[in-house]
Design an enzyme around this catalytic site. Sequence first.
Site, PDB file in Angstrom:
ATOM      1  N   CYS A 129       0.837  -1.209   0.000  1.00 46.35           N
ATOM      2  CA  CYS A 129       0.000   0.000   0.000  1.00 46.35           C
ATOM      3  C   CYS A 129       0.877   1.266   0.000  1.00 46.35           C
ATOM      4  O   CYS A 129       1.503   1.566  -1.000  1.00 46.35           O
ATOM      5  CB  CYS A 129      -0.993  -0.019   1.159  1.00 46.35           C
ATOM      6  SG  CYS A 129      -2.352   1.138   0.913  1.00 46.35           S
ATOM      7  N   HIS A 233      -3.699  -5.239   0.409  1.00 46.34           N
ATOM      8  CA  HIS A 233      -3.191  -5.595   1.742  1.00 46.34           C
ATOM      9  C   HIS A 233      -3.199  -7.115   1.964  1.00 46.34           C
ATOM     10  O   HIS A 233      -4.097  -7.636   2.645  1.00 46.34           O
ATOM     11  CB  HIS A 233      -4.012  -4.901   2.825  1.00 46.34           C
ATOM     12  CG  HIS A 233      -3.694  -3.448   2.985  1.00 46.34           C
ATOM     13  ND1 HIS A 233      -2.657  -2.982   3.763  1.00 46.34           N
ATOM     14  CD2 HIS A 233      -4.274  -2.355   2.438  1.00 46.34           C
ATOM     15  CE1 HIS A 233      -2.615  -1.660   3.704  1.00 46.34           C
ATOM     16  NE2 HIS A 233      -3.578  -1.258   2.906  1.00 46.34           N
ATOM     17  N   GLU A 235      -1.502  -8.825   3.930  1.00 46.79           N
ATOM     18  CA  GLU A 235      -1.297  -9.177   5.345  1.00 46.79           C
ATOM     19  C   GLU A 235      -2.613  -9.299   6.111  1.00 46.79           C
ATOM     20  O   GLU A 235      -2.672 -10.039   7.105  1.00 46.79           O
ATOM     21  CB  GLU A 235      -0.364  -8.155   6.020  1.00 46.79           C
ATOM     22  CG  GLU A 235      -0.999  -6.850   6.476  1.00 46.79           C
ATOM     23  CD  GLU A 235      -1.325  -5.889   5.344  1.00 46.79           C
ATOM     24  OE1 GLU A 235      -1.069  -6.210   4.177  1.00 46.79           O
ATOM     25  OE2 GLU A 235      -1.878  -4.796   5.634  1.00 46.79           O
TER      26      GLU A 235
END
Length: 258
Positions: A129, A233, A235
């Site tokens: 990001c 994202h 994660e």
Amino acid sequence: MKKLLSIILVLLISSSAFAQGDKKPIIGISSTWGGGIATSAPLTYVKSVMRAGGVPVVLPITDDPELLSRMLETVDAVIMTGGEDIDPLKWFGEEPRPALGEIVPERDAFDIALIRMAVAKGLPVLGICRGIQLMNVAFGGTLYQDIPSQVKGAFVKHSQKAPGYYGTHSISIEKGSLLNKQIGLDSVAVNSFHHQAIKQIAPGFKVTAYSKDGIVEAIEKVGSSKVFGVQFHPEVFTANNVDTFLGIFQYLVEEAKK
Ligand code: MN
């Protein structure tokens, strides 16, 4: 009995030798400034590194290049995390647009120095990001400061109002790219929490994934197997045990062992 003891001894020695050779690599995670009173990184990055077999270490912000250099001697790879907007005037020579969000000068300066030094040292680097945008700006690229007000024809919602572990818009991934190899897909639904995006790609980098409205969703350094970034994202999926993007972190950990 003696024979049994010696067999056990041999087993112990060989298992510890194996453990030495297969040591978990240390993955440095860039941190937030926290108004100057806290240094932290979201647990989603920490959990993703642990799930992928790495040892997460948060790198605190400093303006001392010697401290930064020593930090980078202790890690085997770096993740540049998400966060605030990047100061356009200071880092790519553009006046701030009205829709520009919060900027944090201390974090900008540290992150730029961190990623340049990490790449110069030959460390694997994953940008996520803000991290992919940072990567692009640090090596000479530019950004859209705000997609809705700057990108004509951008029809996809890039600021989703859905759970973070749920993909809401599709991306097309270049075959043979690092991202393609990491997740084994050439099209996938990703989450999306950004209003800035890469405009002009940095020299020496190439775009490897786009959304349907032409927004850059992944890049990699040309001729390198270890410097890459994604606009979404991964994660958040990985920390929530959705494994679609776990391969990105496993790849980073494997590169970090080399
Ligand atoms: Mn997006």
